[in-house]
Scaffold this motif. Structure first.
Motif, short mmCIF file in Angstrom:
data_model
loop_
_atom_site.label_atom_id
_atom_site.label_comp_id
_atom_site.label_asym_id
_atom_site.label_seq_id
_atom_site.Cartn_x
_atom_site.Cartn_y
_atom_site.Cartn_z
N PHE A 102 36.03 11.60 -19.20
CA PHE A 102 37.16 12.30 -19.15
C PHE A 102 38.32 11.49 -19.64
N TYR A 103 39.48 12.09 -20.07
CA TYR A 103 40.38 11.51 -20.78
C TYR A 103 41.80 11.56 -20.17
N ILE A 104 42.59 10.63 -20.22
CA ILE A 104 44.01 10.86 -19.85
C ILE A 104 44.69 10.29 -21.01
N LEU A 105 45.52 11.12 -21.59
CA LEU A 105 46.46 10.70 -22.65
C LEU A 105 47.56 9.84 -22.12
N GLN A 106 47.70 8.70 -22.81
CA GLN A 106 48.95 7.89 -22.34
C GLN A 106 50.02 8.12 -23.40
N SER A 107 49.54 8.36 -24.73
CA SER A 107 50.48 8.71 -26.10
C SER A 107 49.60 9.22 -27.15
N GLY A 108 50.43 9.65 -27.81
CA GLY A 108 49.91 10.41 -29.32
C GLY A 108 49.59 11.90 -28.82
N TRP A 109 48.71 12.34 -29.87
CA TRP A 109 48.65 13.80 -29.78
C TRP A 109 46.97 14.25 -30.01
N VAL A 110 46.45 14.87 -29.29
CA VAL A 110 45.00 15.44 -29.40
C VAL A 110 44.63 16.82 -29.69
N LYS A 111 43.99 17.16 -30.60
CA LYS A 111 43.60 18.68 -30.64
C LYS A 111 42.30 18.85 -30.02
N LEU A 112 41.91 20.13 -29.12
CA LEU A 112 41.17 20.57 -28.59
C LEU A 112 40.75 21.85 -29.52
N TYR A 113 39.49 21.78 -30.05
CA TYR A 113 39.21 23.05 -30.83
C TYR A 113 37.63 23.27 -30.74
N ARG A 114 37.50 24.59 -31.20
CA ARG A 114 36.22 25.08 -31.40
C ARG A 114 35.90 25.65 -32.66
N GLU A 115 34.60 25.57 -33.16
CA GLU A 115 34.44 26.14 -34.36
C GLU A 115 33.72 27.76 -34.42
N THR A 116 34.43 28.32 -35.30
CA THR A 116 33.43 29.69 -35.56
C THR A 116 32.47 29.77 -36.46
N LEU A 117 31.65 30.84 -36.34
CA LEU A 117 30.61 30.87 -37.39
C LEU A 117 30.89 31.18 -38.82
N ASP A 118 32.18 31.49 -39.24
CA ASP A 118 32.35 31.41 -40.45
C ASP A 118 33.39 30.17 -41.06
N GLY A 119 33.13 29.26 -39.89
CA GLY A 119 33.65 27.87 -40.42
C GLY A 119 35.07 27.53 -40.15
N GLU A 120 35.81 28.73 -39.45
CA GLU A 120 37.16 28.40 -39.16
C GLU A 120 37.10 27.49 -37.90
N GLN A 121 38.51 26.93 -37.43
CA GLN A 121 38.60 26.19 -36.14
C GLN A 121 39.63 27.25 -35.48
N ALA A 122 38.97 27.10 -34.14
CA ALA A 122 39.70 28.09 -33.42
C ALA A 122 40.41 26.91 -32.52
N ILE A 123 41.69 26.74 -32.48
CA ILE A 123 42.45 25.70 -31.77
C ILE A 123 42.45 26.21 -30.06
N VAL A 124 41.88 25.34 -29.32
CA VAL A 124 41.93 25.54 -28.15
C VAL A 124 43.46 25.25 -27.37
N ASP A 125 43.84 23.95 -27.90
CA ASP A 125 44.98 23.42 -27.09
C ASP A 125 45.37 22.31 -28.14
N ILE A 126 46.61 21.73 -27.87
CA ILE A 126 46.97 20.62 -28.67
C ILE A 126 47.87 19.78 -27.45
N LEU A 127 47.20 18.55 -26.95
CA LEU A 127 48.04 17.99 -25.96
C LEU A 127 48.64 16.71 -26.43
N THR A 128 49.48 16.22 -25.57
CA THR A 128 50.17 15.04 -25.52
C THR A 128 50.19 14.20 -24.24
N THR A 129 51.07 13.15 -24.11
CA THR A 129 51.26 12.40 -22.92
C THR A 129 51.01 12.99 -21.78
N GLY A 130 50.21 12.51 -20.74
CA GLY A 130 50.00 12.87 -19.54
C GLY A 130 49.13 14.25 -19.18
N HIS A 131 48.39 14.62 -20.52
CA HIS A 131 47.31 15.66 -20.17
C HIS A 131 46.04 15.00 -20.03
#
Lengths: 261, 261
Positions: free
Chosen positions: A70-99
């Motif tokens: 598991f991960y702890i963000l110290q700096s920067g940005w991370v995108k969490l996402y899932r992919e749909t059957l038709d190829g789109e991305q469903a953004i779960v969350d976008i995280l930064t420092t401390g997450h």
DNA sequence: CGAGGGTTTGAAGTGCATCAAATAGTGTGG
DNA sequence: CCACACTATTTGATGCACTTCAAACCCTCG
């Protein structure tokens, strides 16, 4: 499916302290989640934990991968996402420092429930999930802290759902700005947008064009000023009035600063 | 603020068993959440627990009330909601048999985070929240079960958010039907709608008119048949194809039967 | 300078909400 | 059992917000 996932050997980088130190333990202890952890836990962590730099575009893991870390963000940005059957991305969350992320795979039979990609160069603390699992199984105080953390997340999700259904585009943007709360001085507010506007748009569940139009509407309505990635809100209260009247939390989004989990 | 909340004295009703029995304990033990609870917990519960009938329209508690009880729905339907500054209701969830609610106020400083109203005559087991709090603080196995329960809820919320942003009205209706899964026989499906269509519409975040039009669209698209509150889906696979292609869970909503929490 | 991405702006389309009216369904009292 | 009142549901017409498609603009970087 794990071909994209990095081989995470134990490497220390110049300028970074060996995590197996009191400093790292103190860093971890600053998180409510780890406030009540045992020394044994920190000892176990330090056997395997590492601070790593990652570049934009890097995929940390993908959905359905077996979860070792598991991960702890110290700096920067991370995108969490899932992919749909038709190829789109469903953004779960976008995280930064401390997450913290990836830790919930403990409750998903040990698999990541989403994919994670670096969207802005990041430094991330990578930690073995087995130690975490062991700790919540043995340390009741820690389990309670994790319950609190889950409850907080659940509240945030509820608010998220409410915002999507009750607020229009410019209100959602305004609400997002309110919750960022950077560089506040008396009633006005200066904000440096943390990531590019396309990402912001997808985070808020709208198209870049709609985001752009939403911002211009805020310019007219509450005198918001945009210079590149910097945004100035002349009157915080005015923004809050405009944003929060359709919301069951009232103006409480303002008080609830984007807390470290 | 608590004037609307019922004075919950300990009363047993004719035809209802005294909850302080092995039967009640077994009823509770059937919930994953209580699988690992101590005998002491059940004993403490039975001092105060009661099964009560409630009539449609009854408000069980309102947001910000101090939380003394949590609830297990034995039959009927309950609406959880919050109120916005401009007087609208934001529906948090609509629950039925087997659902537990109010228990999360443990993590909200002891206040209910939403209001609860009976929307269909119900029998509800009313339980003291203090006993629950004590148990998770003392019984680590129970805390872990609660963590699993929270994680499951979190997943459902994530899916909810995805559905709102990626699916259109008729897909959301279809998805809801798929997850109900009543009376299945080979590839076809008969469903008796559990509550009135206005509630269903609000549960799905749409207006009754939109719900109605969504249903007619499903009639044309996949040959769905509606007779009053009964719905027939001639081909489950066809519905799933229509509904799930914009969703990151694929058709997994079908497998994930609306589980007892 | 010029290529290429991100951002803005314009025009047209889509989906849901809203308003309004018709219809179906439910419960009540006679 | 029927007539009436009341509510839920359906259907139609219209409006609004966001999306989509397209073009212009802007910014950065080679």
């Amino acid at each position: 499916m794990s071909i994209l996932v990095e081989n995470t050997k134990r490497v220390y980088f110049k300028g970074m302290s060996n995590p197996n130190t009191r400093a790292t333990v103190n860093f971890l202890k600053a998180f409510p989640l780890f406030a009540n952890c045992t020394e044994g836990f920190f000892a176990a962590l330090s056997q395997q934990c590492q601070m790593r730099p990652y570049q934009k575009g890097k995929v940390l893991f993908i959905q359905e991968d077996e979860a070792a870390f598991f991960y702890i963000l110290q700096s920067g940005w991370v995108k969490l996402y899932r992919e749909t059957l038709d190829g789109e991305q469903a953004i779960v969350d976008i995280l930064t420092t401390g997450h913290i992320f990836g830790e919930t795979s403990i409750f998903e039979n040990g698999f990541y429930p989403y994919s994670a990609e670096i969207v802005e160069d990041a430094n991330i603390l990578v930690l073995p999930i087995a130690a975490l699992k062991k700790e919540i199984e043995k340390n009741n105080a820690m389990a309670l802290d994790m319950l609190s953390s889950m409850a907080r997340y659940r509240r945030e999700q509820e608010r998220e759902i409410e915002h999507i259904t009750l607020q229009n585009a410019s209100q959602r943007i305004g609400c997002f700005l309110l919750r960022l709360r950077c560089h506040e001085k008396d009633g006005s507010l200066q904000i440096h947008l943390p990531y590019d506007k396309m990402l912001l748009a997808s985070r808020l569940g709208m198209k870049p064009e709609t985001f752009s139009r939403g911002l211009s509407k805020l310019k007219k309505q509450i005198g918001l000023k945009v210079k590149g990635a910097t945004i100035e809100v002349p009157n915080l209260q005015e923004l809050s009035d405009y944003v929060c009247y359709t919301c069951s939390s009232g103006a409480s989004c303002i008080e609830t600063k984007n807390a470290i989990k």
